[in-house]
Design a protein around this motif. Structure first.
Motif, PDB file in Angstrom:
ATOM      1  N   GLU A 135      28.579 -24.192  10.043  1.00  8.60           N
ATOM      2  CA  GLU A 135      27.346 -24.238   8.929  1.00  8.60           C
ATOM      3  C   GLU A 135      27.629 -25.300   7.827  1.00  8.60           C
ATOM      4  OE1 GLU A 135      25.505 -20.941   7.344  1.00  8.60           O
ATOM      5  OE2 GLU A 135      24.978 -20.184   8.852  1.00  8.60           O
ATOM      6  N   GLU A 136      29.322 -25.683   8.221  1.00  5.56           N
ATOM      7  CA  GLU A 136      30.247 -26.928   7.015  1.00  5.56           C
ATOM      8  C   GLU A 136      29.722 -28.157   7.925  1.00  5.56           C
ATOM      9  OE1 GLU A 136      33.955 -26.686   7.017  1.00  5.56           O
ATOM     10  OE2 GLU A 136      33.872 -24.885   5.667  1.00  5.56           O
ATOM     11  N   LEU A 137      28.992 -28.879   6.527  1.00  2.00           N
ATOM     12  CA  LEU A 137      28.733 -30.176   7.223  1.00  2.00           C
ATOM     13  C   LEU A 137      29.676 -31.535   6.596  1.00  2.00           C
ATOM     14  CD1 LEU A 137      24.603 -30.246   6.730  1.00  2.00           C
ATOM     15  CD2 LEU A 137      26.004 -29.983   8.223  1.00  2.00           C
ATOM     16  N   TYR A 138      30.272 -30.968   5.748  1.00  2.00           N
ATOM     17  CA  TYR A 138      31.300 -31.990   4.937  1.00  2.00           C
ATOM     18  C   TYR A 138      32.342 -31.116   5.090  1.00  2.00           C
ATOM     19  CZ  TYR A 138      27.151 -33.760   2.902  1.00  2.00           C
ATOM     20  OH  TYR A 138      26.094 -34.149   2.872  1.00  2.00           O
ATOM     21  N   PRO A 139      33.887 -32.094   4.970  1.00  2.00           N
ATOM     22  CA  PRO A 139      35.182 -31.156   5.482  1.00  2.00           C
ATOM     23  C   PRO A 139      35.575 -31.110   3.743  1.00  2.00           C
ATOM     24  CG  PRO A 139      34.968 -34.194   5.836  1.00  2.00           C
ATOM     25  CD  PRO A 139      33.852 -33.514   5.299  1.00  2.00           C
ATOM     26  N   GLU A 140      36.395 -30.357   3.919  1.00  2.89           N
ATOM     27  CA  GLU A 140      37.096 -29.522   2.659  1.00  2.89           C
ATOM     28  C   GLU A 140      37.682 -30.323   1.559  1.00  2.89           C
ATOM     29  OE1 GLU A 140      37.337 -26.005   1.038  1.00  2.89           O
ATOM     30  OE2 GLU A 140      37.353 -26.069   2.541  1.00  2.89           O
ATOM     31  N   SER A 141      37.466 -31.638   1.865  1.00  2.65           N
ATOM     32  CA  SER A 141      38.019 -32.584   0.376  1.00  2.65           C
ATOM     33  C   SER A 141      36.169 -33.060   0.323  1.00  2.65           C
ATOM     34  CB  SER A 141      38.570 -33.682   1.355  1.00  2.65           C
ATOM     35  OG  SER A 141      37.835 -34.763   2.209  1.00  2.65           O
ATOM     36  N   ASP A 142      35.303 -33.030   0.890  1.00  2.06           N
ATOM     37  CA  ASP A 142      35.012 -33.807  -0.158  1.00  2.06           C
ATOM     38  C   ASP A 142      33.492 -32.105  -0.838  1.00  2.06           C
ATOM     39  OD1 ASP A 142      35.231 -35.412   0.925  1.00  2.06           O
ATOM     40  OD2 ASP A 142      34.122 -36.065   2.886  1.00  2.06           O
ATOM     41  N   LYS A 143      33.704 -31.192  -0.816  1.00  2.00           N
ATOM     42  CA  LYS A 143      32.938 -30.105  -1.338  1.00  2.00           C
ATOM     43  C   LYS A 143      32.345 -31.186  -2.596  1.00  2.00           C
ATOM     44  CE  LYS A 143      34.740 -26.384   0.897  1.00  2.00           C
ATOM     45  NZ  LYS A 143      34.624 -25.063   0.724  1.00  2.00           N
ATOM     46  N   ASN A 144      33.129 -31.555  -3.244  1.00  2.00           N
ATOM     47  CA  ASN A 144      32.645 -32.375  -4.324  1.00  2.00           C
ATOM     48  C   ASN A 144      31.384 -33.103  -4.340  1.00  2.00           C
ATOM     49  OD1 ASN A 144      34.506 -30.943  -6.378  1.00  2.00           O
ATOM     50  ND2 ASN A 144      36.345 -32.306  -6.649  1.00  2.00           N
ATOM     51  N   LYS A 145      31.699 -33.648  -3.930  1.00  2.00           N
ATOM     52  CA  LYS A 145      30.808 -34.213  -2.800  1.00  2.00           C
ATOM     53  C   LYS A 145      28.905 -34.065  -2.981  1.00  2.00           C
ATOM     54  CE  LYS A 145      33.339 -38.482  -1.119  1.00  2.00           C
ATOM     55  NZ  LYS A 145      33.233 -39.694   0.202  1.00  2.00           N
ATOM     56  N   LYS A 146      29.308 -32.638  -1.830  1.00  2.00           N
ATOM     57  CA  LYS A 146      28.594 -31.614  -1.619  1.00  2.00           C
ATOM     58  C   LYS A 146      28.168 -30.937  -2.749  1.00  2.00           C
ATOM     59  CE  LYS A 146      27.930 -27.736   2.000  1.00  2.00           C
ATOM     60  NZ  LYS A 146      28.099 -27.014   1.984  1.00  2.00           N
ATOM     61  N   LYS A 147      28.778 -30.730  -3.658  1.00  2.00           N
ATOM     62  CA  LYS A 147      28.060 -29.837  -4.636  1.00  2.00           C
ATOM     63  C   LYS A 147      26.825 -31.081  -5.677  1.00  2.00           C
ATOM     64  CE  LYS A 147      29.180 -27.704  -8.916  1.00  2.00           C
ATOM     65  NZ  LYS A 147      30.290 -27.297  -9.358  1.00  2.00           N
ATOM     66  N   LYS A 148      28.036 -32.706  -5.812  1.00  2.00           N
ATOM     67  CA  LYS A 148      27.269 -32.839  -6.015  1.00  2.00           C
ATOM     68  C   LYS A 148      25.555 -33.421  -5.604  1.00  2.00           C
ATOM     69  CE  LYS A 148      30.482 -35.595  -8.773  1.00  2.00           C
ATOM     70  NZ  LYS A 148      31.560 -36.423  -8.638  1.00  2.00           N
ATOM     71  N   MET A 149      25.359 -33.648  -4.430  1.00  2.00           N
ATOM     72  CA  MET A 149      24.105 -33.561  -3.902  1.00  2.00           C
ATOM     73  C   MET A 149      23.716 -31.949  -3.673  1.00  2.00           C
ATOM     74  SD  MET A 149      23.152 -35.803  -1.346  1.00  2.00           S
ATOM     75  CE  MET A 149      23.905 -36.969  -0.674  1.00  2.00           C
ATOM     76  N   ASN A 150      24.090 -31.299  -3.780  1.00  2.00           N
ATOM     77  CA  ASN A 150      22.898 -30.156  -4.092  1.00  2.00           C
ATOM     78  C   ASN A 150      23.027 -30.229  -5.260  1.00  2.00           C
ATOM     79  OD1 ASN A 150      23.436 -29.258  -1.243  1.00  2.00           O
ATOM     80  ND2 ASN A 150      25.228 -28.287  -2.026  1.00  2.00           N
ATOM     81  N   ASP A 151      23.283 -29.803  -6.163  1.00  2.00           N
ATOM     82  CA  ASP A 151      22.829 -30.814  -7.531  1.00  2.00           C
ATOM     83  C   ASP A 151      21.520 -31.312  -8.044  1.00  2.00           C
ATOM     84  OD1 ASP A 151      24.552 -28.440  -8.149  1.00  2.00           O
ATOM     85  OD2 ASP A 151      25.826 -29.283  -9.029  1.00  2.00           O
TER      86      ASP A 151
END
Length: 156
Positions: A135-151
């Protein structure tokens, strides 16, 4: 013991069939029919039942056994008798053998051939090609980008 039983079934059935066709109808001696049955039984068991059947399906193994039976019976009857027309009886005999092999392959597949894959090193004998799904769409290093996108999505 499984192979001995399967060979015995194949030999006796082929001997009866070939003796009726080649011995009774065509007039070949019992020793000639016995020799043809022995050669055909061993070669078709090794090639058709143990080599081709596990790697393909029943129909392909039956067609290969038909071709093998036609060649073996034709060559051996031509060498063991003085009659000129051996192809017709060889074709009829090969068709009878192929019909028997169609049923015999089901027995061999169920009781003789071991269907479980054997481990060879780290790989299984039967290769299974499967992709991994997650279910991951982003690699582990891009978790911050994913969190920003969700916010951002939640704020809109």
């Amino acid at each position: 013991m499984k192979h001995v039983t399967a060979l015995a079934i194949k030999f006796i059935s082929s001997l009866v069939l070939l003796y009726i066709l080649l011995g009774v109808i065509y007039g070949l001696s019992f020793t000639s029919v016995f020799l043809i049955t022995m050669v055909l039984g061993i070669t078709s068991y090794l090639i058709g039942d143990l080599l081709i059947l596990p790697r393909t399906n029943n129909m392909i193994a039956t067609f290969s056994d038909f071709g093998l039976a036609l060649i073996v019976i034709w060559v051996m009857t031509a060498n063991l008798t003085t009659n000129q027309n051996t192809f017709a009886i060889s074709l009829i005999s090969a068709l009878g053998i192929a019909l028997f092999e169609l049923i015999f392959h089901k027995y061999v597949a169920k009781y003789v051939i071991d269907e479980t894959p054997k481990e060879v090193g780290h790989q299984s004998e039967i290769l299974q090609y499967q992709t991994e799904a997650s279910e991951e769409l982003y690699p582990e290093s891009d978790k911050n980008k994913k969190k920003k996108m969700n916010d951002y999505i939640k704020s809109t």
